[in-house]
Design a protein around this motif. Sequence first.
Motif, mmCIF file in Angstrom:
data_model
loop_
_atom_site.group_PDB
_atom_site.id
_atom_site.type_symbol
_atom_site.label_atom_id
_atom_site.label_comp_id
_atom_site.label_asym_id
_atom_site.label_seq_id
_atom_site.Cartn_x
_atom_site.Cartn_y
_atom_site.Cartn_z
ATOM 1 N N ALA A 98 0.870 -1.026 -0.073
ATOM 2 C CA ALA A 98 0.007 -0.129 -0.013
ATOM 3 C C ALA A 98 0.803 1.325 -0.059
ATOM 4 O O ALA A 98 1.687 1.402 1.040
ATOM 5 N N CYS A 99 0.591 1.917 -1.037
ATOM 6 C CA CYS A 99 1.616 3.155 -1.137
ATOM 7 C C CYS A 99 1.221 4.265 -0.155
ATOM 8 O O CYS A 99 0.273 4.803 -0.220
ATOM 9 N N ARG A 100 2.075 4.789 0.389
ATOM 10 C CA ARG A 100 1.894 5.763 1.543
ATOM 11 C C ARG A 100 1.714 7.204 0.842
ATOM 12 O O ARG A 100 1.398 8.210 1.496
ATOM 13 N N ALA A 101 2.393 7.111 -0.453
ATOM 14 C CA ALA A 101 2.492 8.708 -1.054
ATOM 15 C C ALA A 101 1.185 8.676 -1.951
ATOM 16 O O ALA A 101 0.570 9.811 -1.729
ATOM 17 N N CYS A 102 0.761 7.659 -2.630
ATOM 18 C CA CYS A 102 -0.375 7.779 -3.409
ATOM 19 C C CYS A 102 -1.771 7.182 -3.348
ATOM 20 O O CYS A 102 -2.832 6.961 -3.973
ATOM 21 N N GLY A 103 -1.433 6.252 -2.403
ATOM 22 C CA GLY A 103 -2.590 5.155 -1.831
ATOM 23 C C GLY A 103 -2.878 3.960 -2.857
ATOM 24 O O GLY A 103 -3.811 3.361 -2.418
ATOM 25 N N LEU A 145 8.832 -0.793 -5.072
ATOM 26 C CA LEU A 145 8.473 0.846 -5.479
ATOM 27 C C LEU A 145 7.015 0.491 -5.857
ATOM 28 O O LEU A 145 6.581 -0.423 -6.209
ATOM 29 N N CYS A 146 6.301 1.709 -5.597
ATOM 30 C CA CYS A 146 4.871 1.840 -6.004
ATOM 31 C C CYS A 146 4.568 1.647 -7.472
ATOM 32 O O CYS A 146 5.376 2.249 -8.053
ATOM 33 N N ALA A 147 3.923 0.468 -7.590
ATOM 34 C CA ALA A 147 3.539 0.251 -8.839
ATOM 35 C C ALA A 147 2.897 1.425 -9.890
ATOM 36 O O ALA A 147 2.932 1.520 -10.936
ATOM 37 N N ARG A 148 2.186 2.476 -9.172
ATOM 38 C CA ARG A 148 1.671 3.627 -9.825
ATOM 39 C C ARG A 148 2.537 4.742 -9.704
ATOM 40 O O ARG A 148 2.958 5.320 -10.813
ATOM 41 N N CYS A 149 3.371 5.244 -8.725
ATOM 42 C CA CYS A 149 3.873 6.509 -8.719
ATOM 43 C C CYS A 149 5.337 6.230 -8.689
ATOM 44 O O CYS A 149 6.326 7.382 -8.713
ATOM 45 N N GLY A 150 5.899 4.848 -7.996
ATOM 46 C CA GLY A 150 7.324 4.830 -8.121
ATOM 47 C C GLY A 150 7.723 5.268 -6.590
ATOM 48 O O GLY A 150 9.303 4.877 -6.410
HETATM 49 ZN ZN LIG Z 1 2.325 5.459 -5.032
#
Ligand SMILES: [Zn+2]
Lengths: 222, 114
Positions: free
Chosen positions: B72-77, B88-93
């Motif tokens: 679960a990405c803390r930056a973009c959810g 690394l986040c699959a959406r925002c890296g």
């Molecule tokens: Zn993210």
Amino acid sequence: MKIRIVQSILADNTRLAARTRELLGARRVLAVNMMSSPGAGKTTVLERTLPYLKERHGLSAGVIEGDVEGSEDGLRIERLGVPVVQLNTRGACHLDASMVAAALEDLPAEGLDLIVIENVGNLVCPAGFDLGEDLRVVVLSIPEGDDKPSKYPAIFKKADALLINKIDLAHHVRFQRERVHAVSRRLAPAVRIMELAAATGEGVAAFGDYLAQAAHAKKERR
Amino acid sequence: MHEASIAQSILDIAARHADGARGGRITSITVTVGALAAVEPECLRFAFEALARGTGAEHATLEIREDEGRGACRACGAEFAVTEFLPLCARCGSPEVHVSGGDALTVDSMEIEP
Ligand SMILES: [Zn+2]
Ligand SMILES: Nc1nc2c(ncn2[C@@H]2O[C@H](COP(=O)(O)OP(=O)(O)O)[C@@H](O)[C@H]2O)c(=O)[nH]1
Ligand SMILES: [Mg+2]
């Protein structure tokens, strides 16, 4: 014929660890599982920290020394006047809950405030085996390199505390402390990171105070 | 090589269940090994084959299923499956990913023949 099982592979270990946790919970004794690669300084950290805990905080420790073979480390602890049980795993690369449960019977049942289990030196295998501890302390020494948390993430992920040892050697080796802090925090956001040089005593008090606080918290737990 | 202890536990569990079913030859054992369980499937297979010799599971094949963790990405959810400890986040890296699960180690089932 198909037989459905659906059972944790480590169920036996988990059950024995739970029994140890219950026993030490009733005695209000803090249990600490110390893990590192061979030579990171676990025994040296104990040689410095246990006398400090006694003198500064009045806390008595017992030690379970895990090694593949030999009793050198057990003898080093015994010289401090600390009750110690030497465990030899005869090849096994980690301690498990049954070994620790057996060793506990050879430590005094009363008068101890904490028990430190020095695991077999290995950054991989001990990670998966619950021993019934309250705290997992991982020791990483400067000469091992700053890439260890990313190369051996499983053990760092489960760490409650990370000791960066041998900081007296920091000038001699390329070691980016920030990198270790950052990667450990990604793996274990709540990890408490302390830097020390067990050989000189620098930073030992902070680790001792950390253990003392945890030991007191366990005594007050209802 | 903690895979040896893991393999021994698998064999112990299988033997217990085979006894419960009145013996028989074990032909396969299916286990789940989480991608974040720090168990190497190849080492596990090697240890399993060595330790199974001379037991009721001597000819059993070991089926290993992988279990993924959740990020679960803390930056973009964003939420996504992970098989690494430091994804690394699959959406925002972003590297600020909370990882959970993926550490399963279970014996799921086995096949026996009379
Ligand atoms: Zn993210
Ligand atoms: N320079 C330096 N050497 C240390 C330090 N701590 C431990 N050592 C040395 O590292 C070696 C291994 O230490 P030991 O405590 O036996 O490691 P263990 O295998 O983790 O128990 C010994 O030679 C110690 O003297 C330190 O803070 N600085
Ligand atoms: Mg030692």
